[in-house]
Design a protein around this motif. Sequence first.
Motif, PDB file in Angstrom:
ATOM      1  N   MET A 188     -33.076  -7.070  56.198  1.00  0.00           N
ATOM      2  CA  MET A 188     -34.166  -6.438  55.780  1.00  0.00           C
ATOM      3  C   MET A 188     -33.862  -4.852  55.474  1.00  0.00           C
ATOM      4  N   LYS A 189     -34.363  -4.383  54.345  1.00  0.00           N
ATOM      5  CA  LYS A 189     -34.154  -3.071  54.212  1.00  0.00           C
ATOM      6  C   LYS A 189     -34.600  -2.053  54.973  1.00  0.00           C
ATOM      7  N   THR A 190     -34.204  -0.776  55.076  1.00  0.00           N
ATOM      8  CA  THR A 190     -34.801   0.319  55.838  1.00  0.00           C
ATOM      9  C   THR A 190     -35.414   1.332  54.776  1.00  0.00           C
ATOM     10  N   VAL A 191     -36.721   1.616  55.071  1.00  0.00           N
ATOM     11  CA  VAL A 191     -37.584   2.417  54.257  1.00  0.00           C
ATOM     12  C   VAL A 191     -37.966   3.637  54.984  1.00  0.00           C
ATOM     13  N   LEU A 192     -37.811   4.686  54.493  1.00  0.00           N
ATOM     14  CA  LEU A 192     -38.236   6.079  54.961  1.00  0.00           C
ATOM     15  C   LEU A 192     -39.378   6.367  53.992  1.00  0.00           C
ATOM     16  N   ILE A 193     -40.589   6.572  54.881  1.00  0.00           N
ATOM     17  CA  ILE A 193     -41.914   7.229  54.023  1.00  0.00           C
ATOM     18  C   ILE A 193     -42.202   8.711  54.506  1.00  0.00           C
ATOM     19  N   THR A 194     -42.234   9.526  53.670  1.00  0.00           N
ATOM     20  CA  THR A 194     -42.838  10.859  54.122  1.00  0.00           C
ATOM     21  C   THR A 194     -44.304  10.770  54.015  1.00  0.00           C
ATOM     22  N   GLY A 195     -44.929  11.525  55.037  1.00  0.00           N
ATOM     23  CA  GLY A 195     -46.505  11.431  55.242  1.00  0.00           C
ATOM     24  C   GLY A 195     -47.010  10.157  55.409  1.00  0.00           C
ATOM     25  N   GLN A 249     -45.497  -5.079  58.574  1.00  0.00           N
ATOM     26  CA  GLN A 249     -45.901  -6.320  58.655  1.00  0.00           C
ATOM     27  C   GLN A 249     -44.601  -7.577  57.862  1.00  0.00           C
ATOM     28  N   GLN A 250     -44.272  -7.148  56.778  1.00  0.00           N
ATOM     29  CA  GLN A 250     -43.326  -7.925  55.965  1.00  0.00           C
ATOM     30  C   GLN A 250     -41.864  -7.925  56.431  1.00  0.00           C
ATOM     31  N   GLY A 251     -41.753  -7.310  57.886  1.00  0.00           N
ATOM     32  CA  GLY A 251     -40.301  -7.111  58.314  1.00  0.00           C
ATOM     33  C   GLY A 251     -39.485  -6.171  57.843  1.00  0.00           C
ATOM     34  N   TYR A 252     -39.891  -5.179  57.328  1.00  0.00           N
ATOM     35  CA  TYR A 252     -38.990  -4.096  56.547  1.00  0.00           C
ATOM     36  C   TYR A 252     -38.710  -3.099  57.957  1.00  0.00           C
ATOM     37  N   THR A 253     -37.660  -2.545  58.262  1.00  0.00           N
ATOM     38  CA  THR A 253     -37.349  -1.367  59.116  1.00  0.00           C
ATOM     39  C   THR A 253     -38.249  -0.214  58.616  1.00  0.00           C
ATOM     40  N   VAL A 254     -39.236   0.289  59.260  1.00  0.00           N
ATOM     41  CA  VAL A 254     -39.907   1.325  58.479  1.00  0.00           C
ATOM     42  C   VAL A 254     -39.872   2.597  59.346  1.00  0.00           C
ATOM     43  N   ILE A 255     -39.422   3.643  58.801  1.00  0.00           N
ATOM     44  CA  ILE A 255     -39.255   5.022  59.378  1.00  0.00           C
ATOM     45  C   ILE A 255     -40.413   5.897  58.779  1.00  0.00           C
ATOM     46  N   GLY A 256     -41.483   6.325  59.425  1.00  0.00           N
ATOM     47  CA  GLY A 256     -42.435   7.192  59.165  1.00  0.00           C
ATOM     48  C   GLY A 256     -42.287   8.750  59.212  1.00  0.00           C
ATOM     49  N   THR A 257     -43.094   9.475  58.587  1.00  0.00           N
ATOM     50  CA  THR A 257     -42.775  10.913  59.168  1.00  0.00           C
ATOM     51  C   THR A 257     -44.253  11.620  59.252  1.00  0.00           C
ATOM     52  N   SER A 258     -44.252  12.741  59.948  1.00  0.00           N
ATOM     53  CA  SER A 258     -45.653  13.399  60.284  1.00  0.00           C
ATOM     54  C   SER A 258     -45.117  14.759  60.653  1.00  0.00           C
ATOM     55  N   ARG A 259     -46.020  15.886  59.957  1.00  0.00           N
ATOM     56  CA  ARG A 259     -45.553  17.207  60.506  1.00  0.00           C
ATOM     57  C   ARG A 259     -46.004  17.163  62.155  1.00  0.00           C
ATOM     58  N   TYR A 317     -30.127   5.190  62.082  1.00  0.00           N
ATOM     59  CA  TYR A 317     -30.104   3.930  61.554  1.00  0.00           C
ATOM     60  C   TYR A 317     -28.971   3.868  60.724  1.00  0.00           C
ATOM     61  N   SER A 318     -28.237   4.822  60.517  1.00  0.00           N
ATOM     62  CA  SER A 318     -27.097   5.070  59.684  1.00  0.00           C
ATOM     63  C   SER A 318     -27.364   4.746  58.134  1.00  0.00           C
ATOM     64  N   ARG A 319     -28.338   4.106  57.700  1.00  0.00           N
ATOM     65  CA  ARG A 319     -28.629   4.156  56.363  1.00  0.00           C
ATOM     66  C   ARG A 319     -30.099   3.993  55.982  1.00  0.00           C
ATOM     67  N   VAL A 320     -30.611   4.326  54.974  1.00  0.00           N
ATOM     68  CA  VAL A 320     -31.730   4.432  54.289  1.00  0.00           C
ATOM     69  C   VAL A 320     -31.567   3.698  52.833  1.00  0.00           C
ATOM     70  N   ASP A 321     -32.387   2.560  52.847  1.00  0.00           N
ATOM     71  CA  ASP A 321     -32.286   1.845  51.563  1.00  0.00           C
ATOM     72  C   ASP A 321     -33.230   2.496  50.431  1.00  0.00           C
ATOM     73  N   VAL A 322     -34.549   2.838  51.163  1.00  0.00           N
ATOM     74  CA  VAL A 322     -35.743   2.996  50.218  1.00  0.00           C
ATOM     75  C   VAL A 322     -36.049   4.444  50.829  1.00  0.00           C
ATOM     76  N   LEU A 323     -36.376   5.251  49.845  1.00  0.00           N
ATOM     77  CA  LEU A 323     -37.087   6.676  50.262  1.00  0.00           C
ATOM     78  C   LEU A 323     -38.356   6.761  49.481  1.00  0.00           C
ATOM     79  N   ILE A 324     -39.599   6.663  50.203  1.00  0.00           N
ATOM     80  CA  ILE A 324     -40.748   6.707  49.345  1.00  0.00           C
ATOM     81  C   ILE A 324     -41.161   8.345  49.574  1.00  0.00           C
TER      82      ILE A 324
END
Length: 264
Positions: free
Chosen positions: A1-8, A23-33, A67-74
């Motif tokens: 499954m893809k690794t997704v980085l979401i700012t904010g 919920q869909q099984g992605y590896t999710v990395i979120g951020t916050s100030r 994580y060594s990689r980020v597949d998707v940057l939002i």
Amino acid sequence: MKTVLITGASRGIGRAIGQLLWQQGYTVIGTSRQPTQAETTPFELYPLDVSSDESVERCVGMVLSKYSRVDVLINNAGIALYGAVEEATVEDVRRVMETNLLGVVRMTNALLPHMRAARQGQIINMSSLAGLVGVPYLGIYAASKHALEGYTTTLRYEVKHLGIHVTLIEPGDIGTDIERKQASRNYQEYKRGSESAVAIHEAHLQNGPPPEKVAAVAAEVIRSRRPHLRYTVTSGDEFWVPWMRRLLPDWVNERLIRSHFRLE
Ligand SMILES: NC(=O)c1ccc[n+]([C@@H]2O[C@H](COP(=O)([O-])OP(=O)(O)OC[C@H]3O[C@@H](n4cnc5c(N)ncnc54)[C@H](OP(=O)(O)O)[C@@H]3O)[C@@H](O)[C@H]2O)c1
């Protein structure tokens, strides 16, 4: 499954996207100030202020070492500013641009080398209908999103041959508590127009669809093998905004927008 980085991703649209993808099984990395104040996400929140070079460098460094990689940057982090364009000081404008435009540039520059090396990746930039048309008394925000549109459409041309997909999501008013400050100056001549336009914006935000509606579109974009450049997320009459802009002459658009915001 893809690794997704979401700012904010501590609240609003970013959090809704993170929750759905998690919920869909992605590896999710979120951020916050300030991640400690936002413990309601099922995924990890990294500290990040997109308006700071050092913060971006630190955050991307930490994420890639874990994580060594980020597949998707939002690139979702964003703020709004109310007021006539003349009421915004250069400092006001800089603050909005630092987050809404330069924040995207910083994050994209930090992750593109890894995506280029991997010959694959996806960048999704959160624009707005205000990236397509001028919006009275939300002009600096509209300017930041128009700039984001130009940046993103160009980026798409330049990285497609490297296997990197670039997309804009353009929501209308969504029911979130988006950070919206008032411009520093206050001129009598704009008082009436500003009060009327801001009241209309506020009512739209309060009655807007939930951020989960945008999240469903983001998930569709990530699933797609050939994502389009633009995905609008509208409710009610907003549906017509992109079409109005494409099909009607400027003077008709101007009349419709004036009447919508009840301008003199
Ligand atoms: N709501 C709408 O009607 C609407 C419509 C069209 C487009 N959009 C766009 O959608 C995106 C999300 O908006 P939203 O409505 O979900 O707003 P929101 O609820 O205020 O969420 C914004 C997120 O951005 C983060 N953020 C703000 N400034 C930041 C900075 N300098 N560095 C890093 N993170 C920062 C906030 O996190 P912390 O405070 O925890 O750092 C928060 O998680 C924005 O780009 C906005 O322009 C919103």
